[in-house]
Scaffold this motif. Structure first.
Motif, mmCIF file in Angstrom:
data_model
loop_
_atom_site.group_PDB
_atom_site.id
_atom_site.type_symbol
_atom_site.label_atom_id
_atom_site.label_comp_id
_atom_site.label_asym_id
_atom_site.label_seq_id
_atom_site.Cartn_x
_atom_site.Cartn_y
_atom_site.Cartn_z
ATOM 1 N N UNK A 31 3.219 -0.788 -7.534
ATOM 2 C CA UNK A 31 4.416 -1.539 -7.157
ATOM 3 C C UNK A 31 4.596 -1.616 -5.648
ATOM 4 N N UNK A 32 4.211 -0.560 -4.939
ATOM 5 C CA UNK A 32 4.268 -0.619 -3.476
ATOM 6 C C UNK A 32 3.297 -1.639 -2.920
ATOM 7 N N UNK A 33 2.079 -1.673 -3.453
ATOM 8 C CA UNK A 33 1.099 -2.665 -3.009
ATOM 9 C C UNK A 33 1.522 -4.078 -3.348
ATOM 10 N N UNK A 34 2.106 -4.256 -4.513
ATOM 11 C CA UNK A 34 2.581 -5.588 -4.898
ATOM 12 C C UNK A 34 3.727 -6.043 -3.995
ATOM 13 N N UNK A 35 4.593 -5.125 -3.646
ATOM 14 C CA UNK A 35 5.709 -5.463 -2.755
ATOM 15 C C UNK A 35 5.195 -5.862 -1.368
ATOM 16 N N UNK A 36 4.223 -5.115 -0.845
ATOM 17 C CA UNK A 36 3.642 -5.461 0.461
ATOM 18 C C UNK A 36 2.937 -6.808 0.383
ATOM 19 N N UNK A 37 2.230 -7.086 -0.714
ATOM 20 C CA UNK A 37 1.570 -8.383 -0.891
ATOM 21 C C UNK A 37 2.580 -9.525 -0.886
ATOM 22 N N UNK A 38 3.718 -9.341 -1.524
ATOM 23 C CA UNK A 38 4.740 -10.386 -1.535
ATOM 24 C C UNK A 38 5.319 -10.612 -0.151
ATOM 25 N N UNK A 39 5.501 -9.550 0.621
ATOM 26 C CA UNK A 39 6.071 -9.685 1.966
ATOM 27 C C UNK A 39 5.095 -10.339 2.937
ATOM 28 N N UNK A 40 3.796 -10.019 2.819
ATOM 29 C CA UNK A 40 2.810 -10.526 3.774
ATOM 30 C C UNK A 40 2.082 -11.768 3.282
ATOM 31 N N UNK A 41 2.187 -12.092 2.014
ATOM 32 C CA UNK A 41 1.514 -13.262 1.468
ATOM 33 C C UNK A 41 0.030 -13.050 1.197
ATOM 34 N N UNK A 42 -0.396 -11.824 1.114
ATOM 35 C CA UNK A 42 -1.795 -11.505 0.786
ATOM 36 C C UNK A 42 -1.809 -11.026 -0.653
ATOM 37 N N UNK A 43 -2.228 -11.900 -1.564
ATOM 38 C CA UNK A 43 -1.984 -11.627 -2.979
ATOM 39 C C UNK A 43 -2.626 -10.359 -3.541
ATOM 40 N N UNK A 44 -3.891 -10.215 -3.743
ATOM 41 C CA UNK A 44 -4.322 -9.013 -4.473
ATOM 42 C C UNK A 44 -4.773 -7.851 -3.591
ATOM 43 N N UNK A 45 -4.775 -7.990 -2.281
ATOM 44 C CA UNK A 45 -5.387 -6.974 -1.412
ATOM 45 C C UNK A 45 -4.644 -5.648 -1.483
#
Length: 73
Positions: A31-45
């Motif tokens: 969930x932390x990685x998904x939240x960072x992906x949503x904020x930065x626009x980098x989907x699966x990284x």
């Protein structure tokens, strides 16, 4: 030398502690990685990075818990 006798409820407590630490740290990583992906626009990284970090943290916590349960071995 006689081995230490442990109560079966201690084993149940150890297993539930292991499961909760593994699952909890993996979920926090995902969930932390998904939240960072949503904020930065980098989907699966960061989702994958968070999953791997959560898995590593869960395994480390599991080994610490087992070492605490069996201190003399």
């Amino acid at each position: 030398m006689r081995p230490k006798q442990r109560h079966p409820l201690q084993a149940i407590g150890l297993m539930s502690g292991i499961v909760s630490q593994l699952v909890g740290s993996i979920l926090i990583g995902i969930f932390g990685g998904k939240w960072i992906d949503e904020k930065l626009g980098t989907e699966p990284i960061f989702l994958v990075v968070g999953l791997l970090i959560g898995l590593a943290a869960g395994i480390y916590a599991m080994f610490r818990l087992i070492r605490q349960y069996f201190p003399e071995e």
